[in-house]
Motif scaffolding. Structure first.
Motif, short mmCIF file in Angstrom:
data_model
loop_
_atom_site.label_atom_id
_atom_site.label_comp_id
_atom_site.label_asym_id
_atom_site.label_seq_id
_atom_site.Cartn_x
_atom_site.Cartn_y
_atom_site.Cartn_z
N MET A 80 34.66 55.26 49.99
CA MET A 80 36.08 55.83 49.87
C MET A 80 36.91 54.78 49.46
N VAL A 81 38.19 54.94 49.34
CA VAL A 81 39.12 53.91 48.86
C VAL A 81 40.22 53.59 50.08
N ARG A 167 35.76 39.19 45.40
CA ARG A 167 34.73 40.05 45.31
C ARG A 167 35.14 41.62 44.87
N TYR A 168 33.95 42.41 44.41
CA TYR A 168 34.35 43.94 44.12
C TYR A 168 35.17 44.58 45.21
N CYS A 169 35.03 44.02 46.47
CA CYS A 169 35.74 44.59 47.56
C CYS A 169 37.10 43.80 47.95
N GLY A 170 37.51 42.94 46.89
CA GLY A 170 38.74 42.18 47.31
C GLY A 170 38.50 41.00 47.93
N SER A 183 50.91 48.16 46.33
CA SER A 183 49.69 48.71 47.04
C SER A 183 48.63 48.30 46.57
N LEU A 184 47.57 48.01 47.41
CA LEU A 184 46.28 47.22 46.82
C LEU A 184 45.28 48.49 47.18
N PHE A 185 44.36 48.72 46.22
CA PHE A 185 43.45 49.85 46.54
C PHE A 185 41.94 49.14 46.37
N LEU A 186 41.33 49.42 47.52
CA LEU A 186 40.11 48.60 47.45
C LEU A 186 38.80 49.72 47.73
N PRO A 187 37.72 49.43 47.16
CA PRO A 187 36.73 50.18 47.22
C PRO A 187 35.97 49.78 48.79
N MET A 235 35.93 48.28 41.62
CA MET A 235 36.84 47.18 41.66
C MET A 235 38.16 47.19 42.22
N PRO A 236 38.88 46.27 42.80
CA PRO A 236 40.37 46.51 43.38
C PRO A 236 41.27 46.98 42.03
N ARG A 237 42.33 47.64 42.53
CA ARG A 237 43.17 48.12 41.56
C ARG A 237 44.66 47.95 42.45
N ALA A 238 45.64 47.98 41.62
CA ALA A 238 47.02 47.72 42.45
C ALA A 238 48.08 48.28 41.85
N TRP A 239 49.02 48.85 42.15
CA TRP A 239 50.20 49.40 41.84
C TRP A 239 51.35 48.39 42.57
N THR A 240 51.96 47.70 41.46
CA THR A 240 52.98 46.47 41.97
C THR A 240 54.23 46.82 41.31
N PRO A 241 55.51 46.28 41.86
CA PRO A 241 56.74 46.33 40.89
C PRO A 241 56.64 45.92 39.30
#
Length: 311
Positions: A80-81, A167-170, A183-187, A235-241
């Motif tokens: 999950m994420v 790392r791959y998980c932040g 928002s930071l999205f982490l596997p 890998m992490p992904r983010a939505w930022t301003p």
């Protein structure tokens, strides 16, 4: 539901392990409010008060960044994420950074290994979001853009893991874009997710070139967790301003850039329903590659797709 986490030894670690017992169990949608110590595991609430050193929960634990956690998210499963929404970040009244005197690559290149290590002390004002220090006989001021240098979930691999490399998980991402409103999205790598945060930064330039930002305690870190079972991330992904952000980590900066770029191009394929070659051509017109940090062993690059750049 809002949970409050006290700054105590029980709630503090300086390494990652999937065997550590959670300090708190929360549900998807819950908010957690916590306080983090400075990089030396100290905290002082107000100017003039003594900075109290806080030990980690485990005696003789591997030394690294002091981090709050792990926080378990009920129902979180590997694959999950986890979305980590940054609602509020309030720095403490003081911060510190250092330069020179340590045998790392940037000091070697700049001829500063044999120079005395200096410490720069900052007074921070969370109301005006400004920091002040005295260098060269005069007061100097910077604007503050606080963020958490370290946010991550626990690696799947067994054993105890250093907090230093991202790392791959932040983990120790050190990305200045992850400010309030992001928002930071982490596997998720292990059931429960087992989230940690720490390493508060009052402000930092891309690269974190001396090895430190303005390292500061955080009086308030207000975050909301949300589970996503309809997303797939490696890998992490983010939505930022600033826009959508993807990340790459590797000892080789070129390889880190390649990962960040590939992650962004694949994400743009999804956003615009286009081929990978088309996404790369489009990325070349609007996407910026930034050097996140060059000081954590695994260097970081992040790619930014600014909001509204493609209409």
């Amino acid at each position: 539901m809002i949970h409050k986490v006290d700054l105590t030894s029980y709630n503090l670690h300086s390494s990652f392990s999937k065997d550590y017992q959670p300090i708190l169990n929360v549900n998807s949608g819950d908010t957690v409010q916590l306080t983090t110590p400075d990089i030396q595991s100290c905290y002082s609430k107000a100017k003039g008060e003594e900075r109290v050193h806080i030990e980690t929960r485990i005696k003789n634990e591997q030394k690294g960044h002091p981090i709050i956690g792990p926080i378990a998210i009920n129902g979180a499963k590997k694959g999950m994420v986890l979305e980590v929404r940054l609602n509020e970040l309030t720095p403490g009244w003081y911060g510190t950074n250092w330069a020179g005197g340590i045998p790392n690559w940037q000091n070697e290149k700049l001829g500063l290994v044999d120079q005395e290590k200096i410490q720069v002390d900052w007074e921070l004002d969370a109301q005006t979001m400004s920091g002040t220090t005295r260098i060269g006989g005069r007061d100097l001021h910077v604007g503050l853009e606080p963020f958490m240098g370290l946010m991550g979930v626990t690696p799947a691999e067994p054993g105890v893991h250093s907090t230093r490399p991202p790392r791959y998980c932040g983990g120790n991402i050190d990305c200045k874009e992850l400010v309030r409103g992001s928002s930071l999205f982490l596997p998720i790598a292990v059931d429960g997710a087992l989230f940690y945060t720490g390493d508060g930064h009052a402000v930092q330039g891309d690269g974190e070139v001396s090895g430190t930002a303005i390292e500061a305690p955080m009086d308030l870190v207000d975050i909301t967790f949300k589970l996503h079972d309809d997303m797939e991330l490696t890998m992490p992904r983010a939505w930022t301003p600033a826009g959508w952000v993807t990340f790459g980590f590797n000892e080789d900066l070129n390889e880190a850039a390649a990962v960040a770029l590939d992650e962004m191009v694949v994400w743009m394929q999804h956003l615009y329903d286009i081929k990978k070659t088309e996404a790369l051509a489009l990325a070349s017109t609007v996407v910026d590659l930034h050097v996140t940090q060059v000081v954590n062993g695994a260097k970081g690059v992040h790619a930014i797709l600014p909001h509204g750049a493609i209409r």
